[in-house]
Design a protein around this motif. Structure first.
Motif, PDB file in Angstrom:
ATOM      1  N   SER A 112       0.831  -1.208   0.000  1.00 24.64           N
ATOM      2  CA  SER A 112       0.000   0.000   0.000  1.00 24.64           C
ATOM      3  C   SER A 112       0.862   1.252   0.000  1.00 24.64           C
ATOM      4  CB  SER A 112      -0.959   0.001   1.192  1.00 24.64           C
ATOM      5  OG  SER A 112      -0.250  -0.095   2.415  1.00 24.64           O
ATOM      6  N   ARG A 115       2.035   1.715  -3.647  1.00 26.94           N
ATOM      7  CA  ARG A 115       0.933   2.200  -4.494  1.00 26.94           C
ATOM      8  C   ARG A 115       0.891   1.546  -5.879  1.00 26.94           C
ATOM      9  NH1 ARG A 115      -0.142   8.065  -5.631  1.00 26.94           N
ATOM     10  NH2 ARG A 115      -2.275   7.365  -5.871  1.00 26.94           N
ATOM     11  N   GLU A 343      -0.593   3.438   2.682  1.00 25.40           N
ATOM     12  CA  GLU A 343      -0.934   4.401   1.632  1.00 25.40           C
ATOM     13  C   GLU A 343      -0.859   5.820   2.191  1.00 25.40           C
ATOM     14  OE1 GLU A 343      -4.391   5.275  -1.711  1.00 25.40           O
ATOM     15  OE2 GLU A 343      -4.767   3.850  -0.097  1.00 25.40           O
TER      16      GLU A 343
END
Length: 559
Positions: A112, A115, A343
């Motif tokens: 995450s 990406r 993220e």
């Protein structure tokens, strides 16, 4: 490393076991390559060694097998595995230790933060559907490549690589592309590795070499790298094993430097495509897909900033008080550091890591020093970034798990508590039947005789009604949707009573159902709701938690 004050470097009393040489009766720090930093967390290094050995053993090893593989004392292995079990990262199956889906949260944190899987995977999946061939995405991991996404075709002869698998660069199509960016130091590392491991025995995802590589092999890889630099693509013509061919194109980052962010590959078999076919037939479509991937990287704005996590490691103190010496708090706290990334949190400062975990700066700093030494994080100025090597912590074997495998230990726990048989089922392709995919029975003279694979009419079962309630706008199923369970009382068979609850995926869609079935003489319908429903609901929540973790970046089939 970012600078710290002397006070930040000093360990607190409860961190005394984090530093220093191995305890008497234990092996040296496993897999560290020597030159261990003085402030490295020894229990964390040993815990990482245990996780890597379990990963190399495809997710399962006995306690004695772990003792032999790591060289650690049995008492140390027992404490490490007890701590990992408390974290939900492993479970005990008799004398065996098995990796659990929750461990995938470490790899999920890296993916995450990266990406790339979220942005590029839809393009890879679409290309795989169009070509009816396997498509993969890989990133560089020093002198190897590591997969971050696999869109695999199901065939008798299909791709067996998994997300997180590490391959030697010189035996792959992506390898020469990544090698176009290698420095002199990188090339020397590659030569040293080949000399130390001439048969690639450390790369368990590929078959060992049948012969020792010589200078010609090295020259061939250098030539392939030069050709990849000139052509903008690279080919693997049966370098890993006979019949396997692949072609790769780099996906470059936006901006002036245009460095390789990832490499996309189409993988086939010589029974379907020759190496020449890949160049002439599939390369144009692969290039077109890569152009779409690069537009995605260029045009997608950064994620909206989310509230940063806080106090991720707060729970460890209570576990230490409850389990005492059997719980290695420094190991648990160290592993929690990796989950601080995610993220929008691909680069974190020491202060941000400490804030996210709730750890003292000195404790967080020592964990980061340890991870830097092990190659799991990379420093860049005042920040740290997780590396692809995080995927070596259990991700490959767990990335091929199924929902039935995830559910099975939870069914066993539920059955032991309620003393009734439990099952997991999904809808058949027709939508008219349910199919049992996991089951745990209890020992009774009179019990429900159903096996995995059995099919029953969906409308007549509690499992089926839970599944149908999510897909059909039927008035008779409205109460099932609203109350969140179905109770069937002697409809399928006289004397048979069953209650079921849904299992939902990350989007909230019902993908399976969990039930217990019993003879009507043992509990009234009201007792099924008051006594059994809470247990079913709690178990469904645990299954969903593991399922959602496993399915974040992988496809989890029903069985």
């Amino acid at each position: 490393m970012p600078e710290t004050t002397p006070e930040e470097s000093a360990p607190t009393a409860d961190e005394a076991d984090e530093k220093g040489p191995p305890a008497e009766g234990t092996a040296p720090l496993i897999g560290t390559g020597g030159n261990v930093p003085a402030e490295a967390v020894a229990p964390l290094i040993r815990g990482i060694a245990v996780l890597r050995e379990l990963t190399e053993a495809n997710g399962t090893l006995s306690l004695s097998g772990l003792e032999r593989a790591t060289g650690l004392a049995r008492s140390t292995v027992d404490r490490i595995t007890a701590t990992l079990a408390r974290m939900g990262y492993v479970r005990f199956d008799g004398r065996d230790v098995r990796l659990s889906p929750r461990l995938m949260e470490l790899g999920n944190a890296y993916l995450s933060a990266l990406r790339l899987p979220a942005l590029l995977s839809p393009h890879a999946d679409a290309l795989a559907d169009e070509l009816d061939e396997s498509v993969s995405l890989a990133v560089a991991d020093q002198d190897g490549i590591r997969f971050i996404h696999q869109a695999t075709r199901r065939r008798a002869m299909s791709l067996s690589f998994r997300i997180g698998d590490l391959l030697p660069a010189e035996r792959t199509a992506p390898g020469p592309l990544f090698a176009t960016e290698w420095t002199t130091v990188d090339w020397q590392r590659w030569r040293d590795r080949r000399a130390a491991d001439p048969r690639d025995l450390s790369f368990t995802a590929v078959p060992p070499r049948t012969h020792r590589p010589d200078a010609r092999d090295g020259d061939a890889f250098v030539r392939r790298t030069e050709e990849a630099s000139a052509n903008g693509w690279s080919l693997d013509d049966q370098l890993i094993e006979p019949g396997l061919v692949a072609i790769s194109v780099p996906v470059r980052t936006p901006g002036g430097d245009g460095r390789i962010a990832s490499v996309a590959s189409v993988v086939s078999h010589t029974s379907r495509h020759t190496a020449h076919d890949l160049r002439t037939t599939l390369l144009p479509r692969l290039r077109s897909t890569v152009e779409a991937m690069e537009r995605e990287l260029r045009d997608t704005p950064p994620p909206e900033p989310a509230p940063p996590p806080a106090d991720l490691a707060l729970w460890t103190g209570a576990s230490k008080q409850q389990l005492g010496r059997e719980f290695i708090e420094s190991l648990a706290r160290g592993l929690t550091v990796l989950t601080a990334f995610g993220e929008g949190r691909e680069e974190l400062t020491l202060t941000e890591v400490a804030r996210a975990t709730g750890l003292a700066r000195a404790t967080a700093r020592r964990a980061l020093i340890t991870y830097e030494h092990l190659g799991l994080v990379a420093p860049a100025g005042r920040t740290f970034t997780p590396t692809p090597r995080v995927l070596s912590l259990g991700f490959p074997p767990l990335s091929r798990t199924t929902l039935s495998e995830i559910a099975q230990p939870h069914l066993a726990d539920l059955t032991s508590r309620i003393h009734e048989s439990t099952s997991l089922a999904v809808l058949s392709d027709s939508g008219e039947e349910i199919q049992f995919t996991a089951r745990v029975t209890t020992a009774r003279v009179m019990s429900v005789n159903i096996t995995v694979g059995t099919r029953l009419p969906a409308h007549a079962t509690a499992l089926g009604r839970v599944l149908l309630a999510d897909t059909r706008d039927d008035g008779a199923l409205a109460s099932v949707r609203s109350q969140g369970y179905a109770l069937v009382d002697e409809e399928l068979e006289e004397g048979l009573r069953s209650i079921a609850v849904p299992i939902r995926d990350r989007s909230g869609r019902v993908v399976a159902a969990l039930n217990t079935a019993l003879h009507a003489s043992r509990r009234t319908p009201r007792e099924c709701v008051t006594d059994l429903l809470p247990e079913l609901t709690a178990t469904a929540t645990r299954i969903q938690t593991d399922f959602h973790t496993a399915a974040r970046f992988t496809h989890v089939p029903p069985s």
